[in-house]
Design an enzyme around this catalytic site. Sequence first.
Site, PDB file in Angstrom:
ATOM      1  N   TYR A 199       2.707  -7.598   9.279  1.00 45.14           N
ATOM      2  CA  TYR A 199       3.607  -6.502   8.882  1.00 45.14           C
ATOM      3  C   TYR A 199       5.006  -6.994   8.532  1.00 45.14           C
ATOM      4  O   TYR A 199       5.858  -6.209   8.160  1.00 45.14           O
ATOM      5  CB  TYR A 199       3.675  -5.432   9.983  1.00 45.14           C
ATOM      6  N   LYS A 200       5.252  -8.298   8.702  1.00 45.67           N
ATOM      7  CA  LYS A 200       6.579  -8.838   8.352  1.00 45.67           C
ATOM      8  C   LYS A 200       6.547  -9.284   6.878  1.00 45.67           C
ATOM      9  O   LYS A 200       6.458  -8.444   6.000  1.00 45.67           O
ATOM     10  CB  LYS A 200       6.947  -9.954   9.326  1.00 45.67           C
ATOM     11  N   ASP A 237       2.747 -20.009  16.381  1.00 47.83           N
ATOM     12  CA  ASP A 237       2.945 -18.608  16.032  1.00 47.83           C
ATOM     13  C   ASP A 237       3.686 -18.565  14.689  1.00 47.83           C
ATOM     14  O   ASP A 237       4.806 -19.090  14.575  1.00 47.83           O
ATOM     15  CB  ASP A 237       3.749 -17.917  17.141  1.00 47.83           C
ATOM     16  N   ARG A 269      20.844  -9.865  12.350  1.00 51.16           N
ATOM     17  CA  ARG A 269      19.823 -10.724  11.759  1.00 51.16           C
ATOM     18  C   ARG A 269      19.511 -10.262  10.343  1.00 51.16           C
ATOM     19  O   ARG A 269      19.222  -9.096  10.104  1.00 51.16           O
ATOM     20  CB  ARG A 269      18.560 -10.676  12.620  1.00 51.16           C
ATOM     21  N   PHE A 312       9.733 -15.791  21.326  1.00 50.17           N
ATOM     22  CA  PHE A 312       9.657 -14.325  21.292  1.00 50.17           C
ATOM     23  C   PHE A 312       9.051 -13.860  22.615  1.00 50.17           C
ATOM     24  O   PHE A 312       8.024 -14.387  23.050  1.00 50.17           O
ATOM     25  CB  PHE A 312       8.793 -13.894  20.113  1.00 50.17           C
TER      26      PHE A 312
HETATM   27  C1  LIG Z   1       6.990 -10.168  15.633  1.00 51.93           C
HETATM   28  C2  LIG Z   1       6.538 -11.171  16.606  1.00 51.93           C
HETATM   29  C3  LIG Z   1       5.508 -10.896  17.509  1.00 51.93           C
HETATM   30  C4  LIG Z   1       4.896  -9.532  17.608  1.00 51.93           C
HETATM   31  O1  LIG Z   1       3.710  -9.520  18.329  1.00 51.93           O
HETATM   32  P1  LIG Z   1       2.723  -8.266  18.239  1.00 51.93           P
HETATM   33  O2  LIG Z   1       1.704  -8.527  19.245  1.00 51.93           O
HETATM   34  O3  LIG Z   1       2.198  -8.269  16.829  1.00 51.93           O
HETATM   35  O4  LIG Z   1       3.521  -7.039  18.497  1.00 51.93           O
HETATM   36  C5  LIG Z   1       5.076 -11.921  18.336  1.00 51.93           C
HETATM   37  N1  LIG Z   1       5.640 -13.146  18.284  1.00 51.93           N
HETATM   38  C6  LIG Z   1       6.645 -13.428  17.434  1.00 51.93           C
HETATM   39  C7  LIG Z   1       7.222 -14.792  17.402  1.00 51.93           C
HETATM   40  C8  LIG Z   1       7.140 -12.441  16.592  1.00 51.93           C
HETATM   41  O5  LIG Z   1       8.163 -12.709  15.785  1.00 51.93           O
END
Ligand SMILES: *Cc1c(COP(=O)(O)O)cnc(C)c1O
Length: 411
Positions: free
Chosen positions: A222-223, A197, A370, A126
């Site tokens: 939040y997911k 992560d 997705r 990500f």
């Molecule tokens: C959703 C997501 C994030 C989001 O990071 P924030 O700092 O909470 O905005 C980071 N890494 C991954 C792999 C994600 O899927």
Amino acid sequence: MINKVFSAKQLDDKDPLRHVAERFSLPPNTVYLDGNSLGPLPKAAQTRAQEVVNNQWGTDLIKSWNCHDWINLPQKVGDKIGALIGAGKGQVVCCDSISINLFKVLSAALKMRPERKVIATTRDNFPTDIYMVQGLLSLLGDEYSIRYIDEADVESQLTDDIAVLMLTQVNFRSGFKQNMEAVTRQAHTMGILTLWDLAHSAGAFVVELDECQVDFAVGCTYKYLNGGPGSPAFVYVAKRHQEEYRQPLSGWMGHKSPFAFTPDYEAQNSVNQNLCGTPAILSMSVLDAALSVFESVTLKAIDEKSKKLQAFFAAEGKRAGLCDYMEIVSPAIENRGSQLALSHPDAYAICQAWIAEGVIADFRAPNILRIGFAPLYLSFADVELAVLKLAEIMRNKTYENEVFQRKQHVT
Ligand SMILES: *Cc1c(COP(=O)(O)O)cnc(C)c1O
């Protein structure tokens, strides 16, 4: 035509999680396949939002730090999240965002391996995970570097000059899922610290951080944890590292005694050291209530239902001829998280056309539709309807309509 083995109704009737959906406030006539981006609203969270605003903040004012124990909320919520990711108490704290927490953990981990100068990760991680490394490197100077490894067969690419291996367990596009136990074990044979992560893992399936001897982990809430938009993230520091762990965002909430107001920073030797500034009590309270949905279910049951929903989607999709239009880019069901990625050059417009039909999924650049499977509130009937709508859109090329082609700010 391939015949159905079980109908959606039969599958829903014998689903042990079928009543959990009642604990969510879901809009009518909507099939929600995007709980992997933003989980829906649990009713308990709705109630708590009012309680914390009207009664705690509104009436009890600053006394609430003590009388409603706001001050210990980050640890309390941290332990609740810990229970969902195989972490014993005192190792998870709720704070900030994944991005910020990555910065803290990466900095601390590099200090624990002073002779090593490499952070390893995957190129299609990500983006924010990579960006945070790049930002940190800009502070550290040329000695340090990021090394990109392939997400397949990570173990064979590990070398003993790597300080930290930072991996996202489930690839946000394809859903490819790493073998946390095997990778962590191999990394440890080379003295590499692991940072996982769990953005697409926490609340989606069984995670065993302690058992896998993971060093550090971060994740958002939040997911799949349904904590609400921008709800605070979490960070895990294994007990055995807490004495040595030193992260550089040394805010007062991570101090040994914040309310002594002394001029010099003294770190807490615990996961609480990750607390930096004043916690976001409103959103953390809502998250705390949202987590109550998980009290009566097991991650194993969630995982099993997810696999069944995904298999049902695949079978229904095949029957409806979706394979003629789109390609599956996710690996086989055993090797992926709770999501499915389909590719098509017009994926964005297809997603918009699907949303217009009441089926919410999301688009990931450049060409991925997705689909998230969140078993707490998704039924087999929902999946059946979603496939039907998608097949119609593909057959009729509805997505070619100009209104669906226009890109919005958030995709
Ligand atoms: C959703 C997501 C994030 C989001 O990071 P924030 O700092 O909470 O905005 C980071 N890494 C991954 C792999 C994600 O899927």
